[in-house]
Design an enzyme around this catalytic site. Structure first.
Site, PDB file in Angstrom:
ATOM      1  CD  GLU A 168      -3.111  -1.103   2.414  1.00  0.00           C
ATOM      2  OE1 GLU A 168      -4.242  -1.156   1.994  1.00  0.00           O
ATOM      3  OE2 GLU A 168      -2.474  -0.607   3.422  1.00  0.00           O
ATOM      4  CD  GLU A 200      -4.737  -5.441   2.377  1.00  0.00           C
ATOM      5  OE1 GLU A 200      -5.589  -4.609   3.036  1.00  0.00           O
ATOM      6  OE2 GLU A 200      -3.575  -5.450   2.766  1.00  0.00           O
TER       7      GLU A 200
END
Length: 841
Positions: free
Chosen positions: A186, A255
């Site tokens: 991320e 995710e």
């Protein structure tokens, strides 16, 4: 055998042999094209789920992974946790809950693949995001940017993990289960804060990963500038609109949040399964081919592993498998049905592009053709308010708002995301009050205690003429740092003490007596304390114990975010201020009880402990010790700490985590029945407002033994240990409610078959080791209510004996929902079957 039968047999053999190859260790190649991952030449639709190995004990890994496989998963995804694998620079640890090789091999033995997210930054609401604290103290280091010292350490750890996997033959090309690896995590969310150094770092990280020659594809999640051939992937609650940064890369979702993490002082978040299924179906409708649930099993932040600030010990995440390893219904079952429905469409999805059709306002179809008369379709109503009837290929279909219907043959609906027909559980938690929950009070157990010394307690204290930042001082060897100074006064007087802290909590003593307690919260851990105090003539001692609740784990430059006291001011009643921030302070890292090792089993019989009938309660900085007998059976165990304040707990020397029962969530913001329709976020659906975030703390069964078990607590602010209890579940209350008009079970559907020739079913399943012991309710007609509150309607056929004959004594059973099977109490009326049953050993 017809062509459909042949096709079904071929698909079955492919799936069977795919798992067999994985389990037995046959070498496979893994590549990708613009549609999907390609495993041994076959494009695959893959369902994945995150299971973090340290958040459960190794003994239960096989059972959790088995349940994930039965739920329809193909892949298990996990981070790698650098701070516990290399706690000291150059010294590695891969044992117990951190035995990464054992975990990967356990997944392989189950016949599943692995996505290994090496990072080495994890986030994961894990302490310091997975970075070891020693990294912070390397001279000149800057994390996650173009910085020589950091890049050198990151490269060493990446190579350590990759080489470890190679040595154990765990990559797919070696016959292992690892088909994907991830570098960084991320970073695209924070890259802006690092400027050009961040852009160069992304390229370097990608190149470094590729040079490790894993022979499997690498991914970077939330990284739109991931260089080729790294696959950039999506993270979020919805990813149907996501597009990879290259037309040569597949659409992947790494995710998909099944719920959200829990923080002390916050309500408990949850995500309705109807919305989760909608998000997944929309992703595959729009061309996605790899999807991962974060989390599929959340588990527990044992010890001090929870990140910060103020992340709770439970990492349940409202996942399909709950914190204790039990299946959460209806989430697990509804998603299992969804996975089967999507698998029916696999050959269409990986070999064709969607043909889009508008069916009205917020209404659409995406159709995948193999030939002009052979297709699979997704019908979507992405409006959040109105149900609709649509016409598709000359047929009429009902679409509830915010739902997707899946038609593997472009004709028959085998699954709708808003229609939940799977089994449910009575209550919303593993230990919801019921006849199948047993609670053992510790009020009559023998208790001992040890009172902490306030302030400096040993000769290894040190002094400084400034207020020191806490993390740099303690190096996270303890949650605690004592700040001690003196206040001199010519006369007795009143004043205001003003304390400012970066976080996370602090207990303040004047002349060894508690005068104040302050704390922050997850989104802003800083806080101020303003307290009117009485100062005695002469020398007064001010002691402040600053408390950490997890080191920061997310955000740009999070690694240098501080904690602890940064300003102390004394103001008299005329507001004349004296700044104590630059006066001489004495520091002590940790508490006396920690130094003595009071949590250890070898001190259980030490004379340090005080015994007596007058157990001190509601006392700050006190250690408690007792014993308990573990409840019999194999049901999950928890410690009920609702009566305690804030602290940590140990069972037989094992730290089960931090607790903070005294920190109540806001009294508003919760809903008794959250509407799944419309865009979800972490604050939309919440429960337990005005209550502690967590009162039940997981005790793994493997951490207790027959006979007496040692319980130790370090209570920081005050509580009553006599009200503590050990809770277990001795059974499982299950229920289901299915109508004659509901779809048949997805696994019974066959291509081009007539579903009207088959009937819906009520299916009940007990956890492994339990069987259906009794049936509490069974009615065919128009029963009212929901699980736990079913009542007979005006139309009722007593089918209790039929259900008992089919289900009693079995681990699972199914009852066809039809008048032919159950009788017809009211002809011409749409009927349904509702059943409640109890599972036990």
């Amino acid at each position: 055998m017809g062509k459909d039968g042949v096709l079904g047999l071929i698909l079955f053999i492919i799936v069977l042999y795919g798992a067999w190859f994985c389990e037995l260790g046959f070498s496979v190649t893994v590549t990708y094209d613009n549609k999907a991952l390609v495993i041994d030449g076959r494009k695959r639709i893959l369902q994945s789920g995150s299971i973090h190995y340290p958040r459960a004990t190794p003994e239960v890994w096989p059972d959790i992974i088995r349940k994930a496989k039965e739920g329809g998963l193909d892949v298990i995804e996990t981070y790698v946790f650098w701070n516990y694998h290399e706690p000291v620079k150059g010294q590695y640890y891969f044992e117990g809950r951190f035995d990464l090789v054992r975990f990967v091999k356990t997944v392989q033995e189950a016949g599943l693949f692995v996505h290994l997210r090496i990072g080495p930054y994890a986030c994961a609401e894990w302490n310091y995001g997975g970075f070891p604290l020693w990294l912070h103290f390397i001279p000149g280091i800057q994390f996650r940017t173009t910085n020589g010292p950091y890049q050198a350490e990151m490269e060493l750890f990446l190579a350590k993990i990759v080489n470890l996997m190679k040595e154990e033959n765990l990559f797919a090309s070696q016959g292992g289960p690892i088909i994907l690896a991830q570098v960084e995590n991320e970073y695209g969310n924070v890259e802006w804060a690092y400027g050009v150094g961040g852009e160069l770092y992304v390229k370097w990280a990608a190149e470094t990963a590729l040079n490790l020659n894993t022979t499997v594809p690498w991914v970077m999640c939330s990284q739109s500038d991931a260089p080729d051939p790294i696959i950039n992937t999506c993270n979020g609650f919805y990813c149907d609109d996501f597009t990879p940064n290259s037309p040569s890369k597949p659409k992947m979702w790494t995710e998909d949040y099944t719920g959200w993490f829990l923080s002390f002082g916050y309500p408990v978040p949850y995500r309705p399964v109807e919305d989760l299924a909608f998000a997944v179906a929309r992703f595959f409708e729009k061309g996605g081919t790899f999807h991962n649930y974060y989390m599929y099993f959340g588990g527990t932040n044992f010890g001090r592993t929870a990140g910060g600030p103020l992340v709770a010990t439970s990492y349940d995440y409202d996942a399909p498998i709950d914190e204790y390893g039990s299946i959460r219904q209806p989430k697990w079952g509804h998603l299992q049905d969804l996975h089967m429905a999507i698998k029916q469409c696999e050959e269409y999805l990986v070999n064709a592009d969607a043909t889009h059709q508008s069916l009205g306002v917020y209404l659409e179809a995406d159709v995948y053709y193999r030939t002009s008369d052979d297709c699979a379709a997704f019908l979507a109503n992405y409006g959040s308010r109105l149900d609709a009837n649509v016409t598709f290929n000359g047929r009429s279909y009902f679409l509830p708002a915010w739902s997707v219907s899946i038609l593997p043959d472009c004709k028959n609906v085998v699954f709708n995301t808003a229609k939940v027909v799977t089994q449910k559980s009575v209550g919303d938690a593993t230990f919801a009050p019921s006849a199948s929950v047993s609670e053992l009070s510790l009020s009559t157990s023998p208790w001992s205690w040890y009172m902490e010394k306030v302030g400096v307690w040993s000769n290894d204290s040190f002094r400084a003429t400034s207020l020191l930042e806490q993390i740099n001082t303690t190096k996270d060897t303890s949650d605690f740092l004592w700040y001690t100074t003196s206040i001199e006064a010519d006369e007795k007087k009143e004043a205001f003490l003003l304390i400012q802290s970066l976080g996370h909590a602090a207990l303040v003593f004047l002349n060894k007596r508690v005068i104040a307690f302050g704390y922050g919260y997850h989104d802003d851990s800083s806080f101020n304390i303003s307290e009117k105090i009485s100062i005695e003539q002469g020398s007064n001692t001010l002691d402040i114990i600053s408390m950490m609740i997890g080191v920061q784990n997310y955000g740009p430059w999070f690694d240098i975010m501080g904690a602890g006291i940064y300003s102390v001011i004394l103001a008299d009643l005329k507001n004349v201020k004296e700044d104590y921030s630059s006066k001489e302070w004495t520091y002590q890292v940790g508490t006396e009880g920690e130094s003595l090792g009071l949590d250890k089993t070898d001190l259980a019989n030490s004379s340090l402990w005080t015994q007596g009938s007058a157990l001190p309660i509601n006392q700050s900085l006190i250690w408690y010790k007792s014993t308990f007998l573990a409840p019999e059976g194999k049901g999950p165990l928890s410690l009920n700490l609702a009566s305690m304040g804030k602290g940590q707990a140990w069972v037989n020397g094992q730290n089960i985590g931090r607790y903070w029962s005294a920190y109540l969530s806001p009294s508003t913001g919760c809903t008794s029945n959250c509407d799944y329709r419309g865009t979800y976020d972490a604050q939309k659906c919440q429960k337990k407002c005005g209550q502690p975030a967590q009162i039940l703390y997981h005790i793994p069964r493997t951490w207790v033994h027959p006979g007496e078990n040692l319980l130790v607590l370090h209570e920081e602010v005050g509580g009553d240990p006599l009200k503590i209890s050990v809770v277990t579940r001795t059974g499982q209350e299950v229920c289901s409610h299915v109508s004659e008009d509901d779809p048949i079970p997805v696994d019974l559907w066959k291509p081009n078959s007539d579903p009207s020739s088959q009937t819906p079913e009520v299916r009940l399943t007990c956890d492994h080791g339990w069987k259906i012991a009794s049936v509490g309710f069974a009615s065919f007609g128009n029963p009212k209510g929901d699980c736990g509150t079913f009542t007979q309607g005006s139309c009722h056929a007593d089918v209790l004996s039929i259900v008992e004959q089919v289900c009693m004594g079995k681990q699972k059973c199914s009852v066809p929902v039809s008048a032919g099977n159950l009788g017809n109490p009211c002809p011409g009326v749409a009927k349904s079957l509702a059943i409640e049953a109890l599972c036990s050993a």
